[in-house]
Design a protein around this motif. Sequence first.
Motif, PDB file in Angstrom:
ATOM      1  N   GLY A   1       0.744  -1.108   0.012  1.00 22.01           N
ATOM      2  CA  GLY A   1       0.109   0.079  -0.043  1.00 22.01           C
ATOM      3  C   GLY A   1       0.830   1.363  -0.034  1.00 22.01           C
ATOM      4  O   GLY A   1       0.187   2.255  -0.095  1.00 22.01           O
ATOM      5  N   MET A   2       2.095   1.025  -0.234  1.00 22.04           N
ATOM      6  CA  MET A   2       2.938   2.357   0.377  1.00 22.04           C
ATOM      7  C   MET A   2       3.202   2.976  -0.969  1.00 22.04           C
ATOM      8  O   MET A   2       4.127   2.439  -1.751  1.00 22.04           O
ATOM      9  N   PRO A   3       2.767   4.174  -1.088  1.00 24.42           N
ATOM     10  CA  PRO A   3       3.131   5.046  -2.226  1.00 24.42           C
ATOM     11  C   PRO A   3       4.488   5.561  -1.962  1.00 24.42           C
ATOM     12  O   PRO A   3       4.989   5.850  -1.190  1.00 24.42           O
ATOM     13  N   ILE A   4       5.221   5.565  -3.238  1.00 28.36           N
ATOM     14  CA  ILE A   4       6.321   6.354  -3.391  1.00 28.36           C
ATOM     15  C   ILE A   4       6.601   7.714  -3.943  1.00 28.36           C
ATOM     16  O   ILE A   4       5.201   7.747  -4.707  1.00 28.36           O
ATOM     17  N   ARG A   5       7.144   8.483  -3.828  1.00 38.40           N
ATOM     18  CA  ARG A   5       7.138   9.814  -4.555  1.00 38.40           C
ATOM     19  C   ARG A   5       6.037  10.526  -4.177  1.00 38.40           C
ATOM     20  O   ARG A   5       5.380  10.907  -5.450  1.00 38.40           O
ATOM     21  N   MET A   6       5.323  10.439  -3.252  1.00 40.23           N
ATOM     22  CA  MET A   6       3.969  11.297  -3.007  1.00 40.23           C
ATOM     23  C   MET A   6       4.322  12.644  -3.041  1.00 40.23           C
ATOM     24  O   MET A   6       5.529  13.448  -2.550  1.00 40.23           O
TER      25      MET A   6
ATOM     26  N   GLY B   1     -15.284  -6.082 -18.893  1.00 38.15           N
ATOM     27  CA  GLY B   1     -14.515  -5.406 -19.890  1.00 38.15           C
ATOM     28  C   GLY B   1     -13.262  -6.541 -20.281  1.00 38.15           C
ATOM     29  O   GLY B   1     -13.268  -7.468 -19.843  1.00 38.15           O
ATOM     30  N   PRO B   2     -12.684  -6.251 -21.610  1.00 42.85           N
ATOM     31  CA  PRO B   2     -12.038  -6.987 -22.263  1.00 42.85           C
ATOM     32  C   PRO B   2     -10.544  -7.153 -21.548  1.00 42.85           C
ATOM     33  O   PRO B   2      -9.849  -8.058 -21.775  1.00 42.85           O
ATOM     34  N   GLN B   3     -10.045  -6.243 -20.872  1.00 49.42           N
ATOM     35  CA  GLN B   3      -8.652  -6.292 -20.482  1.00 49.42           C
ATOM     36  C   GLN B   3      -8.466  -5.774 -18.983  1.00 49.42           C
ATOM     37  O   GLN B   3      -8.084  -4.747 -18.323  1.00 49.42           O
ATOM     38  N   ILE B   4      -9.184  -6.708 -18.114  1.00 42.73           N
ATOM     39  CA  ILE B   4      -9.425  -6.523 -16.682  1.00 42.73           C
ATOM     40  C   ILE B   4      -7.871  -6.405 -15.968  1.00 42.73           C
ATOM     41  O   ILE B   4      -7.435  -5.838 -15.432  1.00 42.73           O
ATOM     42  N   ARG B   5      -7.035  -7.695 -16.381  1.00 43.71           N
ATOM     43  CA  ARG B   5      -5.624  -7.556 -15.844  1.00 43.71           C
ATOM     44  C   ARG B   5      -4.839  -6.304 -16.136  1.00 43.71           C
ATOM     45  O   ARG B   5      -4.148  -5.747 -15.007  1.00 43.71           O
ATOM     46  N   GLU B   6      -5.017  -5.874 -17.390  1.00 41.07           N
ATOM     47  CA  GLU B   6      -4.379  -4.730 -17.899  1.00 41.07           C
ATOM     48  C   GLU B   6      -4.803  -3.445 -17.159  1.00 41.07           C
ATOM     49  O   GLU B   6      -3.950  -2.508 -16.810  1.00 41.07           O
ATOM     50  N   ALA B   7      -6.054  -3.376 -16.741  1.00 42.99           N
ATOM     51  CA  ALA B   7      -6.452  -2.380 -16.242  1.00 42.99           C
ATOM     52  C   ALA B   7      -6.203  -2.311 -14.854  1.00 42.99           C
ATOM     53  O   ALA B   7      -5.855  -1.125 -14.232  1.00 42.99           O
ATOM     54  N   VAL B   8      -6.235  -3.343 -14.260  1.00 41.80           N
ATOM     55  CA  VAL B   8      -5.780  -3.447 -12.610  1.00 41.80           C
ATOM     56  C   VAL B   8      -4.287  -3.015 -12.650  1.00 41.80           C
ATOM     57  O   VAL B   8      -4.110  -2.412 -11.725  1.00 41.80           O
ATOM     58  N   ALA B   9      -3.583  -3.453 -13.500  1.00 44.75           N
ATOM     59  CA  ALA B   9      -2.122  -3.283 -13.405  1.00 44.75           C
ATOM     60  C   ALA B   9      -1.801  -1.782 -13.433  1.00 44.75           C
ATOM     61  O   ALA B   9      -1.038  -1.167 -12.770  1.00 44.75           O
TER      62      ALA B   9
ATOM     63  N   VAL C   1      -3.881   0.778 -13.079  1.00 44.70           N
ATOM     64  CA  VAL C   1      -4.104   1.623 -11.856  1.00 44.70           C
ATOM     65  C   VAL C   1      -3.350   1.443 -10.736  1.00 44.70           C
ATOM     66  O   VAL C   1      -2.926   2.337 -10.095  1.00 44.70           O
ATOM     67  N   ARG C   2      -3.065   0.142 -10.501  1.00 46.29           N
ATOM     68  CA  ARG C   2      -2.430  -0.259  -9.371  1.00 46.29           C
ATOM     69  C   ARG C   2      -0.795   0.370  -9.482  1.00 46.29           C
ATOM     70  O   ARG C   2      -0.525   0.981  -8.388  1.00 46.29           O
ATOM     71  N   ARG C   3      -0.199   0.337 -10.492  1.00 46.42           N
ATOM     72  CA  ARG C   3       1.148   1.038 -10.915  1.00 46.42           C
ATOM     73  C   ARG C   3       1.047   2.354 -10.407  1.00 46.42           C
ATOM     74  O   ARG C   3       1.891   3.011  -9.776  1.00 46.42           O
ATOM     75  N   MET C   4      -0.002   2.966 -10.756  1.00 40.15           N
ATOM     76  CA  MET C   4      -0.199   4.602 -10.704  1.00 40.15           C
ATOM     77  C   MET C   4      -0.322   4.891  -9.244  1.00 40.15           C
ATOM     78  O   MET C   4       0.009   5.657  -8.659  1.00 40.15           O
ATOM     79  N   VAL C   5      -1.133   4.044  -8.385  1.00 37.40           N
ATOM     80  CA  VAL C   5      -1.514   4.180  -7.031  1.00 37.40           C
ATOM     81  C   VAL C   5      -0.337   4.164  -6.266  1.00 37.40           C
ATOM     82  O   VAL C   5       0.189   4.583  -5.546  1.00 37.40           O
ATOM     83  N   GLU C   6       0.401   2.893  -6.683  1.00 37.70           N
ATOM     84  CA  GLU C   6       1.463   2.683  -5.731  1.00 37.70           C
ATOM     85  C   GLU C   6       2.989   3.317  -6.095  1.00 37.70           C
ATOM     86  O   GLU C   6       3.521   3.680  -5.418  1.00 37.70           O
TER      87      GLU C   6
ATOM     88  N   ALA D   1      -6.988   5.383  -5.307  1.00 34.88           N
ATOM     89  CA  ALA D   1      -8.132   4.324  -5.876  1.00 34.88           C
ATOM     90  C   ALA D   1      -8.980   4.013  -4.669  1.00 34.88           C
ATOM     91  O   ALA D   1      -8.515   3.825  -3.523  1.00 34.88           O
ATOM     92  N   ILE D   2     -10.441   3.711  -5.009  1.00 37.26           N
ATOM     93  CA  ILE D   2     -11.208   3.389  -3.797  1.00 37.26           C
ATOM     94  C   ILE D   2     -12.062   2.105  -4.192  1.00 37.26           C
ATOM     95  O   ILE D   2     -12.089   1.947  -5.559  1.00 37.26           O
ATOM     96  N   LEU D   3     -12.563   1.608  -3.493  1.00 36.22           N
ATOM     97  CA  LEU D   3     -13.255   0.202  -3.552  1.00 36.22           C
ATOM     98  C   LEU D   3     -14.586   0.616  -4.485  1.00 36.22           C
ATOM     99  O   LEU D   3     -15.409   1.337  -4.230  1.00 36.22           O
ATOM    100  N   GLY D   4     -14.822  -0.266  -5.293  1.00 37.24           N
ATOM    101  CA  GLY D   4     -16.296  -0.180  -5.970  1.00 37.24           C
ATOM    102  C   GLY D   4     -17.260  -1.492  -5.486  1.00 37.24           C
ATOM    103  O   GLY D   4     -16.431  -2.574  -4.958  1.00 37.24           O
ATOM    104  N   ASN D   5     -18.309  -1.810  -5.791  1.00 37.41           N
ATOM    105  CA  ASN D   5     -18.980  -3.066  -5.465  1.00 37.41           C
ATOM    106  C   ASN D   5     -18.520  -4.212  -6.014  1.00 37.41           C
ATOM    107  O   ASN D   5     -18.568  -5.344  -5.427  1.00 37.41           O
TER     108      ASN D   5
END
Length: 325
Positions: A9-14, A67-75, A77-82, A88-92
């Motif tokens: 969870g630890m963001p760098i360069r905040m 959607g068609p590229q779920i892994r790519e979308a998660v990766a 977004v996660r790279r950006m957050v980290e 990012a916040i949780l959806g249902n």
Amino acid sequence: MSDRSGNIGMPIRMFETSSLDLIGDAHGCAALLEALLDRLGYRPDAAGVLRHPTRKVVFLGDIIDRGPQIREAVAMVRRMVEGGAAYAILGNHEINALRACRLEVRQRHSRQRQVLKETLEQYARYQKEWDSALDWFAQLPLCLEMAGMRAVHACWDERLMRPFLERQPDGRLTPEQLQRSLDPQSFFFDLVDRATRGPQLNLPGNLCIHGRDGIQRKAFRTSFWHAQPHVYGDVVFQPDPLPHCIEERPLQERELNQLVYYPPDQPPLFFGHYWRNGHPSLLTPNVACLDYSAVKGGHLVAYRYDGEQALSADRLVWQSANDLA
Ligand SMILES: [Mn+2]
């Protein structure tokens, strides 16, 4: 270099900024998301993190499913957050995945099972990556309150959110709280349901909504920014219309008590979730829904926020699925 050494969870360069680009439900549309981020001025850095020199993104949940590229979308977004380039916040849909895969809850609705099945299929040969994604979802906040604005996936109900944030100022659910959210009698059930699915009213009698998705529903999603709703038609907020005969039906006292109200003197609120259609617009000067059904051929919508307390429709920016073809 992003930190893969354990501090997930630890963001760098905040850096602190009140210049935020809020983005609605991506639902596995990675190419569309990348195009929108490019349009907003985010460029890959040496580590592949999409980054803006002065702004950060807030993703409003529902990155997975459909959607068609779920892994790519998660990766992405996660790279950006980290990498400290986004929140990012949780959806249902992430809550649903955590419940199914971590709490081993058998989903009652075949619809939820079916929707998650698409995600599980796309991760089928990447089990470690999926486990790691679930670890990451588990520590995302349910809401954000910063820079003079609020963000949640579906609905901000101050009566539930405030007591939660007083206990959990970072907005994250502990594993125990997530577990307790399964119990319909618990505070955490109400909190998570309200925040990620939004308020609903049951239809009277045996009335049903026959959805375009072929599903029959006995409840409808309600808006929460009308000061004095009188009839059902005042509060319905979903793509499928009500059965015709009840638009003008007066709301009963009991139903009025179940509604949520987000008043105009509160900080600007951003959310997704509601499958809106048509030309993106604001709901009120302090309430903006940014879900325009991107995965169903609509738009992926962003709002460029700079701390203003009265929102402006000319700050909405979107990328349409059709433009990518
Ligand atoms: Mn949603």
